[in-house]
Design an enzyme around this catalytic site. Structure first.
Site, PDB file in Angstrom:
ATOM      1  N   GLY A 128     -80.961  18.472  20.351  1.00 51.63           N
ATOM      2  CA  GLY A 128     -81.675  16.769  20.547  1.00 51.63           C
ATOM      3  C   GLY A 128     -81.133  16.401  21.917  1.00 51.63           C
ATOM      4  CB  ILE A 177     -76.347  14.453  21.387  1.00 49.43           C
ATOM      5  CG1 ILE A 177     -76.776  13.284  21.033  1.00 49.43           C
ATOM      6  CG2 ILE A 177     -74.907  14.600  21.539  1.00 49.43           C
ATOM      7  CD1 ILE A 177     -75.819  12.876  19.632  1.00 49.43           C
ATOM      8  CB  SER A 237     -73.504  16.871  14.120  1.00 49.78           C
ATOM      9  OG  SER A 237     -72.720  18.196  13.638  1.00 49.78           O
ATOM     10  NE  ARG A 238     -72.616  11.325  10.068  1.00 48.20           N
ATOM     11  CZ  ARG A 238     -72.743  10.799  11.631  1.00 48.20           C
ATOM     12  NH1 ARG A 238     -72.429  11.569  12.633  1.00 48.20           N
ATOM     13  NH2 ARG A 238     -73.192   9.666  11.576  1.00 48.20           N
ATOM     14  CD  GLU A 287     -65.012  11.412  10.132  1.00 44.54           C
ATOM     15  OE1 GLU A 287     -65.775  10.554   9.980  1.00 44.54           O
ATOM     16  OE2 GLU A 287     -66.114  12.592  10.682  1.00 44.54           O
ATOM     17  CG  HIS A 295     -67.073  10.538  13.745  1.00 50.18           C
ATOM     18  ND1 HIS A 295     -67.403  10.187  12.368  1.00 50.18           N
ATOM     19  CD2 HIS A 295     -67.955  10.090  14.109  1.00 50.18           C
ATOM     20  CE1 HIS A 295     -68.491  10.799  12.539  1.00 50.18           C
ATOM     21  NE2 HIS A 295     -69.285  10.210  13.520  1.00 50.18           N
TER      22      HIS A 295
HETATM   23  C1  GLV Z   1     -71.607   8.578  14.813  1.00 52.38           C
HETATM   24  O1  GLV Z   1     -71.628   9.765  14.414  1.00 52.38           O
HETATM   25  C2  GLV Z   1     -73.562   8.886  15.165  1.00 52.38           C
HETATM   26  O2  GLV Z   1     -74.382   9.590  14.272  1.00 52.38           O
HETATM   27  O3  GLV Z   1     -73.659   7.580  16.272  1.00 52.38           O
END
Ligand code: GLV
Ligand code: GLV
Length: 319
Positions: free
Chosen positions: A156, A158, A237-238, A267, A286
């Site tokens: 994407g 990023i 990401s996650r 988290e 994070h």
């Molecule tokens: C942070 O993790 C976001 O999704 O902006």
């Protein structure tokens, strides 16, 4: 009467000030703790708009009590904390904060990659703990970054911004994504690969894929088995995209060399978290988009989305 906006965490007053003419703000005043669920639900009942963080679960229960709600503005680009389908059924707009955080998050992702490759955190501890007695040839010798292959999963905004940085380090760029990215292919020479092929080829496997039903535990035992034993895994990401037990096992058994993690399944993590205890991980709390400039831009974008929708205009960045 002005519409009511509930803000789920304390944000700086100077950012809020210009918006006070459009709305009354109610805010959870504690900077460092998420709003308790019962308070959130109580406030939801009278809110026309909500500015929330990824720490809040915006689910059916929440949406059912929020009878006046017109918009949820999530202060994050990822929105896996929100039941978007349930919001849509109730004509509630959901917005996120793309674009403003792209470069900042790419900076952190690349910094994490480099820190993991070269053992920057371990090296700092080495000095601080008084262990530096001699210079020796293989002291804290890491992995090269320059010229190595980067494999970006989730190309994407990023992902592309990370690819631009990687190009500066003369890294061949491999990527996997739902759709092909012609611009990245043409401008950066990025090569599209099937997921399994990317895992086999890449020296650095970088997860920037959003968390969805399709990407839950995408990086599982099978995925780590396919990576090179010299591979370094980076997740910005996650946490939910990773089977953390499988990652732990792969790191312990040296199936892969190291991991740099900015995100975790649950988290925050404690120092006792199995991944935090390994010496071949770099664990961050994070902080992908955490620069002062960008965090303010994210808040402003949320407020712009909220006031636009509450004035009857179209949102700027709907999901
Ligand atoms: C942070 O993790 C976001 O999704 O902006
Ligand atoms: C290291 O410091 C070197 O000069 O090679």
């Amino acid at each position: 009467m002005k519409p009511v906006i509930y803000v789920t965490r304390k944000i700086p007053d100077d950012l809020l000030e210009p918006y006070r003419e459009y709305a009354d703000f109610h805010m959870w005043e504690k900077e460092d703790t998420p709003v308790p669920r019962d308070v959130l639900l109580r406030e939801a009942a009278s809110a026309d708009g909500v500015l929330c963080l990824l720490t809040e679960s915006i689910d059916r229960e929440f949406l059912d009590v929020a009878g006046n709600l017109k918009i949820v503005a999530n202060m994050a680009v990822g929105y896996d904390n929100i039941d978007v389908q349930a919001a849509k059924e109730r004509d509630i707009v959901v917005t996120n904060t793309p674009d403003v955080l792209t470069e900042t998050t790419a900076d952190l992702t690349f910094a994490l990659l480099m820190a993991t490759a070269r053992g920057i955190v371990e090296a700092t501890d080495y000095v601080r703990e008084g262990r530096w007695k001699h210079w020796s040839p293989y002291l804290l010798a890491g992995s090269d970054v320059y010229g190595k292959k980067i494999g970006i999963v989730g190309m994407g905004r990023i992902g592309e911004a990370v690819a631009r940085r990687a190009a500066g380090f003369h890294m061949p760029i491999l990527y996997h994504n739902r759709s092909r990215k012609k611009t990245a292919e043409q401008e950066l020479g990025a090569t599209y690969l099937a997921f399994a092929d990317l895992l086999k080829e890449a020296d650095y496997v970088v997860s920037l894929v959003p968390l969805t039903n399709d990407t839950q535990k995408l990086f599982n035992k099978n995925a780590f088995e396919q990576m090179k034993d010299s591979a370094i895994f980076i997740n910005a990401s996650r946490g939910g995209t990773v089977d953390e037990e499988a990652l732990h096992e792969a790191l312990v058994n040296k199936q892969i060399r190291a991991a740099g993690l900015d995100v975790f399944d649950q988290e925050p993590i404690s120092p006792d978290h199995p991944l935090a205890k390994l010496d071949n991980t770099v664990c961050l709390p994070h902080i992908g988009s955490a620069s002062e400039e960008t965090r303010s831009k994210m808040i402003n974008l949320c407020l712009d989305n909220l006031t636009a929708v509450l004035k009857g205009d179209t949102p700027i960045t709907p999901v």
